[in-house]
Scaffold this motif. Structure first.
Motif, PDB file in Angstrom:
ATOM      1  N   PHE A 122       9.780   7.469 -11.340  1.00  7.96           N
ATOM      2  CA  PHE A 122      10.021   7.320  -9.909  1.00  7.96           C
ATOM      3  C   PHE A 122      11.099   6.264  -9.661  1.00  7.96           C
ATOM      4  O   PHE A 122      11.290   5.344 -10.466  1.00  7.96           O
ATOM      5  N   THR A 123      11.789   6.428  -8.545  1.00  7.80           N
ATOM      6  CA  THR A 123      12.751   5.427  -8.073  1.00  7.80           C
ATOM      7  C   THR A 123      12.273   4.931  -6.716  1.00  7.80           C
ATOM      8  O   THR A 123      11.938   5.735  -5.844  1.00  7.80           O
ATOM      9  N   TYR A 124      12.256   3.607  -6.551  1.00 10.38           N
ATOM     10  CA  TYR A 124      11.860   3.041  -5.264  1.00 10.38           C
ATOM     11  C   TYR A 124      13.109   2.664  -4.476  1.00 10.38           C
ATOM     12  O   TYR A 124      14.048   2.056  -5.013  1.00 10.38           O
ATOM     13  N   ILE A 125      13.147   3.045  -3.197  1.00  5.97           N
ATOM     14  CA  ILE A 125      14.257   2.677  -2.330  1.00  5.97           C
ATOM     15  C   ILE A 125      13.687   2.086  -1.045  1.00  5.97           C
ATOM     16  O   ILE A 125      12.766   2.658  -0.440  1.00  5.97           O
ATOM     17  N   SER A 126      14.186   0.917  -0.681  1.00  3.79           N
ATOM     18  CA  SER A 126      13.688   0.266   0.534  1.00  3.79           C
ATOM     19  C   SER A 126      14.284   0.936   1.759  1.00  3.79           C
ATOM     20  O   SER A 126      15.416   1.433   1.734  1.00  3.79           O
ATOM     21  N   LYS A 127      13.519   0.943   2.827  1.00  2.00           N
ATOM     22  CA  LYS A 127      13.980   1.554   4.068  1.00  2.00           C
ATOM     23  C   LYS A 127      15.168   0.788   4.639  1.00  2.00           C
ATOM     24  O   LYS A 127      16.163   1.381   5.089  1.00  2.00           O
ATOM     25  N   VAL A 128      15.094  -0.533   4.629  1.00  2.00           N
ATOM     26  CA  VAL A 128      16.150  -1.395   5.160  1.00  2.00           C
ATOM     27  C   VAL A 128      16.514  -2.426   4.110  1.00  2.00           C
ATOM     28  O   VAL A 128      15.628  -3.008   3.459  1.00  2.00           O
ATOM     29  N   ASP A 129      17.816  -2.657   3.914  1.00  2.02           N
ATOM     30  CA  ASP A 129      18.264  -3.652   2.957  1.00  2.02           C
ATOM     31  C   ASP A 129      17.813  -5.046   3.406  1.00  2.02           C
ATOM     32  O   ASP A 129      18.058  -5.452   4.554  1.00  2.02           O
ATOM     33  N   ALA A 130      17.182  -5.786   2.505  1.00  6.84           N
ATOM     34  CA  ALA A 130      16.600  -7.085   2.867  1.00  6.84           C
ATOM     35  C   ALA A 130      17.663  -8.121   3.229  1.00  6.84           C
ATOM     36  O   ALA A 130      17.425  -9.009   4.047  1.00  6.84           O
ATOM     37  N   LYS A 131      18.859  -8.017   2.635  1.00  4.71           N
ATOM     38  CA  LYS A 131      19.900  -9.018   2.866  1.00  4.71           C
ATOM     39  C   LYS A 131      20.761  -8.697   4.091  1.00  4.71           C
ATOM     40  O   LYS A 131      21.081  -9.581   4.882  1.00  4.71           O
ATOM     41  N   THR A 132      21.165  -7.451   4.216  1.00  2.24           N
ATOM     42  CA  THR A 132      22.118  -7.085   5.277  1.00  2.24           C
ATOM     43  C   THR A 132      21.472  -6.429   6.484  1.00  2.24           C
ATOM     44  O   THR A 132      22.087  -6.327   7.542  1.00  2.24           O
ATOM     45  N   GLY A 133      20.234  -5.958   6.345  1.00  4.88           N
ATOM     46  CA  GLY A 133      19.588  -5.240   7.447  1.00  4.88           C
ATOM     47  C   GLY A 133      20.092  -3.819   7.607  1.00  4.88           C
ATOM     48  O   GLY A 133      19.784  -3.147   8.589  1.00  4.88           O
ATOM     49  N   ARG A 134      20.838  -3.347   6.615  1.00  6.98           N
ATOM     50  CA  ARG A 134      21.393  -1.994   6.664  1.00  6.98           C
ATOM     51  C   ARG A 134      20.311  -0.947   6.420  1.00  6.98           C
ATOM     52  O   ARG A 134      19.441  -1.123   5.562  1.00  6.98           O
ATOM     53  N   LEU A 135      20.363   0.152   7.161  1.00  4.16           N
ATOM     54  CA  LEU A 135      19.397   1.240   6.984  1.00  4.16           C
ATOM     55  C   LEU A 135      19.745   2.016   5.721  1.00  4.16           C
ATOM     56  O   LEU A 135      20.808   2.631   5.627  1.00  4.16           O
ATOM     57  N   ASN A 136      18.872   1.973   4.726  1.00  9.50           N
ATOM     58  CA  ASN A 136      19.104   2.668   3.457  1.00  9.50           C
ATOM     59  C   ASN A 136      18.559   4.092   3.466  1.00  9.50           C
ATOM     60  O   ASN A 136      19.172   5.000   2.897  1.00  9.50           O
ATOM     61  N   ILE A 188       0.859  -1.180   0.000  1.00  9.61           N
ATOM     62  CA  ILE A 188       0.000   0.000   0.000  1.00  9.61           C
ATOM     63  C   ILE A 188       0.897   1.231   0.000  1.00  9.61           C
ATOM     64  O   ILE A 188       1.884   1.303   0.752  1.00  9.61           O
ATOM     65  N   VAL A 189       0.592   2.217  -0.834  1.00  6.07           N
ATOM     66  CA  VAL A 189       1.419   3.417  -0.945  1.00  6.07           C
ATOM     67  C   VAL A 189       0.603   4.632  -0.538  1.00  6.07           C
ATOM     68  O   VAL A 189      -0.458   4.897  -1.110  1.00  6.07           O
ATOM     69  N   LYS A 190       1.075   5.344   0.480  1.00  6.39           N
ATOM     70  CA  LYS A 190       0.421   6.558   0.944  1.00  6.39           C
ATOM     71  C   LYS A 190       1.434   7.694   0.920  1.00  6.39           C
ATOM     72  O   LYS A 190       2.464   7.641   1.592  1.00  6.39           O
ATOM     73  N   PHE A 191       1.147   8.732   0.115  1.00  9.63           N
ATOM     74  CA  PHE A 191       2.039   9.880   0.006  1.00  9.63           C
ATOM     75  C   PHE A 191       3.472   9.454  -0.301  1.00  9.63           C
ATOM     76  O   PHE A 191       4.432   9.989   0.249  1.00  9.63           O
ATOM     77  N   GLY A 192       3.622   8.442  -1.148  1.00  8.81           N
ATOM     78  CA  GLY A 192       4.943   7.999  -1.558  1.00  8.81           C
ATOM     79  C   GLY A 192       5.601   7.033  -0.609  1.00  8.81           C
ATOM     80  O   GLY A 192       6.684   6.520  -0.890  1.00  8.81           O
ATOM     81  N   VAL A 193       4.976   6.756   0.540  1.00  6.90           N
ATOM     82  CA  VAL A 193       5.533   5.823   1.525  1.00  6.90           C
ATOM     83  C   VAL A 193       4.859   4.469   1.338  1.00  6.90           C
ATOM     84  O   VAL A 193       3.631   4.373   1.355  1.00  6.90           O
ATOM     85  N   ALA A 194       5.679   3.421   1.159  1.00  8.48           N
ATOM     86  CA  ALA A 194       5.140   2.072   0.954  1.00  8.48           C
ATOM     87  C   ALA A 194       5.015   1.354   2.292  1.00  8.48           C
ATOM     88  O   ALA A 194       5.942   1.388   3.116  1.00  8.48           O
ATOM     89  N   SER A 243       3.856  -2.358   4.250  1.00  4.01           N
ATOM     90  CA  SER A 243       3.577  -3.779   4.141  1.00  4.01           C
ATOM     91  C   SER A 243       3.107  -4.270   5.501  1.00  4.01           C
ATOM     92  O   SER A 243       3.847  -4.189   6.490  1.00  4.01           O
ATOM     93  N   ASP A 244       1.865  -4.722   5.564  1.00  7.92           N
ATOM     94  CA  ASP A 244       1.251  -5.145   6.836  1.00  7.92           C
ATOM     95  C   ASP A 244       1.326  -4.032   7.878  1.00  7.92           C
ATOM     96  O   ASP A 244       1.581  -4.270   9.061  1.00  7.92           O
ATOM     97  N   GLY A 245       1.131  -2.802   7.418  1.00  6.94           N
ATOM     98  CA  GLY A 245       1.120  -1.660   8.327  1.00  6.94           C
ATOM     99  C   GLY A 245       2.489  -1.148   8.726  1.00  6.94           C
ATOM    100  O   GLY A 245       2.590  -0.192   9.499  1.00  6.94           O
ATOM    101  N   VAL A 246       3.556  -1.770   8.215  1.00  9.64           N
ATOM    102  CA  VAL A 246       4.922  -1.369   8.559  1.00  9.64           C
ATOM    103  C   VAL A 246       5.531  -0.592   7.394  1.00  9.64           C
ATOM    104  O   VAL A 246       5.436  -1.011   6.235  1.00  9.64           O
ATOM    105  N   GLU A 247       6.168   0.519   7.697  1.00  9.44           N
ATOM    106  CA  GLU A 247       6.808   1.358   6.686  1.00  9.44           C
ATOM    107  C   GLU A 247       8.035   0.627   6.128  1.00  9.44           C
ATOM    108  O   GLU A 247       8.970   0.310   6.865  1.00  9.44           O
TER     109      GLU A 247
END
Length: 494
Positions: free
Chosen positions: A191-205, A155-161, A163-167
């Motif tokens: 548009f470019t999509y950037i994840s908040k946290v890297d799925a593999k390393t857990g790094r804050l993007n 779900i995308v609200k104001f550009g923020v994606a 998933s299950d209520g989590v940003e």
């Protein structure tokens, strides 16, 4: 606006009793949200009042930046070296300068996206993490995902994606090309999509910093702080323009000319401009015009025997009162005390002035705590990188990467005596520490202790060299402590 944000009850009725939470601001505001945002940003760039608002927030919330009051000594050394260097990719700004930019962005656009890229040119013996800022106004929902899920089911609200209520990520609109129509720029290919946290390393993007009220998905994400007074400022500008112009026009009629030759007086005979050229004040039909029709700067002369009488015009207004009233309305609209915003205490007594200072300092402290919690995560990420590079950092755990940031605000101590006593009481009751109180002023308490130790050593050296009793060189408390310690050492020696 095309649509109105109705109250919950009325919206339930209009939407067939569907819960209000089912309909977000995207649906209520539509494209008007971004029009408001863009207009507010234009106002921020062009309004002296708005620049003053942003400056106040920079001064009091950003202050001198953030001071790490607690943490592992080795970790703090790593942080200090990184923070005092260049923390942006361009290599032009220290951490405190970037922190000030973040506050400025929050004030002008409501929020700011902080990304954490790696500087590929960084040397092996330095932290490569960098901070880059993106205007929150570019975090938008692509047209294809409005009121529906994106290609990954988010779900995308104001550009923020979400998933299950989590940003989980952000859609960033690329720098707009003026040649591309607005409706075309709103498509997902731009548009470019950037994840908040890297799925593999857990790094804050990336992390979108915004006001607490803009964090829930169903609320307006972060309209600028100046939005509540956008229309008010425009109305006040119009009011002041019309009132002052009207006053000036009426004031032109505050001179009464009397004489025997009224035709010569009102016909404009003898009127000259600033260069001395004659002015024909009659209209195209040769009819006489009143003096008020003469152009600005004209000098009116009248036939001999004409007398002038000056009267007080009803058009005169108290301009100072009008401007003061408008500035107070602006201050109330943005929630910043008038005295703080315009640095004017002329109409304020001590008690109300102190209340204005204290209330705003509490507000700025709240903001600083919010930002401090985010940079604790940045600190933890730096410690992980330092460990991987072998900088002497132990294997990262929650305990050894925990740090307490204190905002060093540029506040004025309105009542030093009372505030100092209050600080002493809070420390005595274990509600705060000397470390925390020093950090609020941008100072490490350890540095203060070292300075005090050096002062005592220097005082004793001067006392021995000059024969002047040390009690005249340092405070009474320190003197008593030295005497007591000397007595203890003597007793132990005996």
């Amino acid at each position: 606006m095309n649509k109105k944000a109705y109250t919950a009850a009325e919206q339930d009725r209009l939407q067939a009793s569907a819960p209000q939470s089912r309909f977000g601001e995207d649906s209520l505001l539509g494209s008007d949200y971004y029009n408001i945002l863009d207009n507010s940003l234009d106002l921020a760039r062009n309004s002296a009042v708005t620049r003053s608002i942003i400056q106040v927030l920079e001064d009091y919330i950003a202050g001198n930046g953030l001071t790490p009051a607690l943490g592992d000594p080795t970790g703090l050394q790593v942080w200090g070296k990184w923070a005092n260097g260049s923390v942006n990719l361009a290599g032009t700004k220290s951490f405190n300068q970037v922190f000030r930019d973040i506050v400025s962005n929050i004030a002008s656009s409501g929020d700011v996206l902080v990304t954490t890229p790696i500087d590929k040119n960084a040397r092996s013996n330095e932290i490569a993490l960098r901070l880059e800022l993106t205007s929150g106004s570019r975090i938008r929902t692509p047209q294809e995902f409005t009121n529906k899920k994106d290609d990954s089911g988010r779900i995308v609200k104001f550009g923020v994606a979400f998933s299950d209520g989590v940003e989980v990520g952000y859609y960033i609109q690329r720098q707009p090309d003026a040649s591309i129509p607005a409706f075309e720029r709103a498509k997902k290919k731009n548009f470019t999509y950037i994840s908040k946290v890297d799925a593999k390393t857990g790094r804050l993007n990336a992390f979108l910093i915004r006001r607490p009220t803009g964090m829930p998905a169903e609320q307006t994400r972060g309209l600028p702080i100046i939005t509540p007074v956008v229309q008010d400022i425009k109305d006040l500008d119009d009011l002041m323009l019309s009132a002052i112009t009207g006053s000036r026009n009426k004031a032109l009629l505050s001179v009464i000319l009397t004489g025997n030759d009224s035709k010569g007086i009102y016909g404009g005979a003898g009127a000259v401009d600033s260069t001395g050229a004659l002015i024909e004040a009659t209209d195209n039909n040769g009819e006489a015009q009143i003096i008020g029709s003469l152009p600005d700067g004209a000098i009116m002369t009248a036939p001999e025997g004409t007398s002038a009488q000056v009267i007080n015009s009803s058009g005169e207004i108290d301009r100072d009162a009008l401007m003061l009233r408008s500035m107070r309305l602006i201050a109330a609209g943005v929630g910043v005390p008038y005295e703080i915003l315009f640095k004017d205490f002329s109409a304020t007594n001590f008690s109300s002035g102190k209340l204005a200072l204290d209330s705003f300092f509490r507000l700025s402290e709240f903001w600083t705590i919010e930002l401090s919690s985010f940079f604790s995560a940045i600190y933890r990420q730096i410690q992980i990188e330092a460990h991987l590079k072998g900088f002497g950092i132990e294997a990262p755990t929650f305990e050894n990467t925990l740090v307490q940031f204190i905002g060093s605000q540029n506040f004025v101590d309105a009542d030093p005596g009372k505030n100092s006593k209050a600080e002493t009481e809070r420390m005595k009751n274990n509600l705060t520490t000397a470390t925390r109180e020093a950090a609020r002023r941008g100072v490490l308490y350890k540095e203060i202790l070292l300075e005090k130790a050096n002062e005592v050593i220097q005082a004793e050296e001067v006392s021995a060299a000059t024969g002047v009793d040390v009690k005249f060189l340092i405070s009474q408390v320190e003197t008593e402590a030295i005497v007591t310690e000397s007595e203890i050492n003597t007793e132990e020696g005996e």
